[in-house]
Design an enzyme around this catalytic site. Structure first.
Site, PDB file in Angstrom:
ATOM      1  N   GLY A  43      68.038  62.377  36.596  1.00  0.00           N
ATOM      2  CA  GLY A  43      67.116  63.465  36.463  1.00  0.00           C
ATOM      3  C   GLY A  43      66.798  64.436  37.699  1.00  0.00           C
ATOM      4  CD  GLU A  98      63.641  59.779  41.206  1.00  0.00           C
ATOM      5  OE1 GLU A  98      64.393  60.681  40.977  1.00  0.00           O
ATOM      6  OE2 GLU A  98      63.091  58.579  41.029  1.00  0.00           O
ATOM      7  CG  ASP A 102      55.551  57.521  35.308  1.00  0.00           C
ATOM      8  OD1 ASP A 102      54.298  57.389  35.320  1.00  0.00           O
ATOM      9  OD2 ASP A 102      55.748  57.604  34.163  1.00  0.00           O
ATOM     10  CE  LYS A 130      54.710  61.619  34.424  1.00  0.00           C
ATOM     11  NZ  LYS A 130      55.295  60.619  32.943  1.00  0.00           N
ATOM     12  CB  VAL A 152      56.950  66.674  32.120  1.00  0.00           C
ATOM     13  CG1 VAL A 152      55.476  67.198  32.388  1.00  0.00           C
ATOM     14  CG2 VAL A 152      57.280  65.844  33.343  1.00  0.00           C
ATOM     15  CG  ASP A 158      65.953  61.929  30.264  1.00  0.00           C
ATOM     16  OD1 ASP A 158      65.241  61.541  31.159  1.00  0.00           O
ATOM     17  OD2 ASP A 158      66.450  60.941  29.184  1.00  0.00           O
ATOM     18  NE  ARG A 164      69.638  63.872  31.709  1.00  0.00           N
ATOM     19  CZ  ARG A 164      68.759  63.009  32.090  1.00  0.00           C
ATOM     20  NH1 ARG A 164      67.972  63.383  32.968  1.00  0.00           N
ATOM     21  NH2 ARG A 164      68.867  61.596  31.851  1.00  0.00           N
TER      22      ARG A 164
HETATM   23  P1  IMP Z   1      58.683  55.349  37.893  1.00  0.00           P
HETATM   24  O1  IMP Z   1      59.506  54.063  38.212  1.00  0.00           O
HETATM   25  O2  IMP Z   1      57.666  54.899  36.807  1.00  0.00           O
HETATM   26  O3  IMP Z   1      58.012  55.959  38.925  1.00  0.00           O
HETATM   27  O4  IMP Z   1      59.489  56.375  37.045  1.00  0.00           O
HETATM   28  C1  IMP Z   1      60.459  57.080  37.656  1.00  0.00           C
HETATM   29  C2  IMP Z   1      61.657  57.558  36.896  1.00  0.00           C
HETATM   30  O5  IMP Z   1      61.194  57.589  35.602  1.00  0.00           O
HETATM   31  C3  IMP Z   1      61.793  58.868  37.192  1.00  0.00           C
HETATM   32  O6  IMP Z   1      62.785  59.006  38.012  1.00  0.00           O
HETATM   33  C4  IMP Z   1      62.122  59.874  35.757  1.00  0.00           C
HETATM   34  O7  IMP Z   1      63.630  59.478  35.691  1.00  0.00           O
HETATM   35  C5  IMP Z   1      61.648  58.901  34.715  1.00  0.00           C
HETATM   36  N1  IMP Z   1      60.293  59.375  34.328  1.00  0.00           N
HETATM   37  C6  IMP Z   1      59.119  58.937  34.751  1.00  0.00           C
HETATM   38  N2  IMP Z   1      58.262  60.135  34.021  1.00  0.00           N
HETATM   39  C7  IMP Z   1      58.958  60.877  33.288  1.00  0.00           C
HETATM   40  C8  IMP Z   1      58.318  62.063  32.731  1.00  0.00           C
HETATM   41  O8  IMP Z   1      57.565  62.326  32.462  1.00  0.00           O
HETATM   42  N3  IMP Z   1      59.668  62.503  32.043  1.00  0.00           N
HETATM   43  C9  IMP Z   1      60.931  62.203  32.052  1.00  0.00           C
HETATM   44  N4  IMP Z   1      61.175  61.234  32.971  1.00  0.00           N
HETATM   45  C10 IMP Z   1      60.159  60.451  33.597  1.00  0.00           C
HETATM   46 MG    MG Z   2      64.622  59.676  37.713  1.00  0.00          MG
END
Ligand code: IMP
Ligand code: MG
Length: 175
Positions: A43, A98, A102, A130, A152, A158, A164
């Site tokens: 990403g 990064e 999320d 977020k 998003v 993606d 992307r």
């Molecule tokens: P986390 O571990 O929940 O913080 O998620 C992080 C990873 O999930 C990010 O690096 C993204 O690759 C993916 N991700 C989380 N939210 C989104 C989104 O809204 N759109 C696309 N990818 C997301």
């Molecule tokens: Mg990521």
């Protein structure tokens, strides 16, 4: 089959403007050192490319890869590294790049993993954050935009590996 539609959210011009501001801070803070930027694949590749082209000091780059969400919009809660670093970051000033924070699970894992490699310092730059979702017990040093809890896509982000290539950031809606 459900149709998916994406709605404009952050334009490419807005993203580039914010990146210039973040880069100015980094240029100032790291002026006496040569930081290593570590992009989190897949990403962050677009953000990383635009960010480092605004960096005026000497720097190096490498990439790190985690297992992904698959085609799901919600994190499985399981994170693991599937590509290690190629460079030695012992005693180096590291900035992890990064795309989005999320739940914060990925960043927690990455931070712990990188700290094991004994960098001199470690900071984190995330294009999107977020708000109210993550359960992080540490701060993100450089945040592009704080956004609501929406899924998003675009600008490297993606859904099921698509979108992307979009220049801006869009909210993905099921219609
Ligand atoms: P986390 O571990 O929940 O913080 O998620 C992080 C990873 O999930 C990010 O690096 C993204 O690759 C993916 N991700 C989380 N939210 C989104 C989104 O809204 N759109 C696309 N990818 C997301
Ligand atoms: Mg990521």
């Amino acid at each position: 089959m459900q149709k998916k539609k994406y709605l404009p959210f952050i334009t490419n011009a807005e993203i580039r403007k914010r990146i210039r501001q973040i880069a100015r801070e980094i240029n100032k803070e790291y002026k006496d050192t040569v930081p290593v930027f570590i992009g989190v694949l897949n990403g962050a590749f677009v953000f990383m490319a635009d960010l480092i082209r605004e960096i005026k000091i000497d720097c190096e780059i490498d990439f790190y890869k985690l297992s992904s969400y698959g085609d799901k919009k919600i994190s499985s809660g399981e994170v693991k590294s599937i590509k290690d670093l190629n460079c030695d970051i012992t005693d180096r000033d590291v900035i992890v790049v990064e795309d989005i924070i999320d739940s914060g699970l990925s960043m927690k894992y990455i931070k712990n993993d990188i700290l094991k490699m004994n960098p001199k310092s470690l900071k984190i730059a995330a294009l999107l954050f977020k708000e109210g979702v993550s359960s992080l017990d540490f701060d993100i040093d450089y945040v592009g935009f704080k956004i609501p809890n929406e899924f998003v896509v675009g600008y490297g982000l993606d859904y099921a590996q698509k979108y992307r290539n979009l220049k801006g950031i869009f909210v993905l809606k099921e219609v």
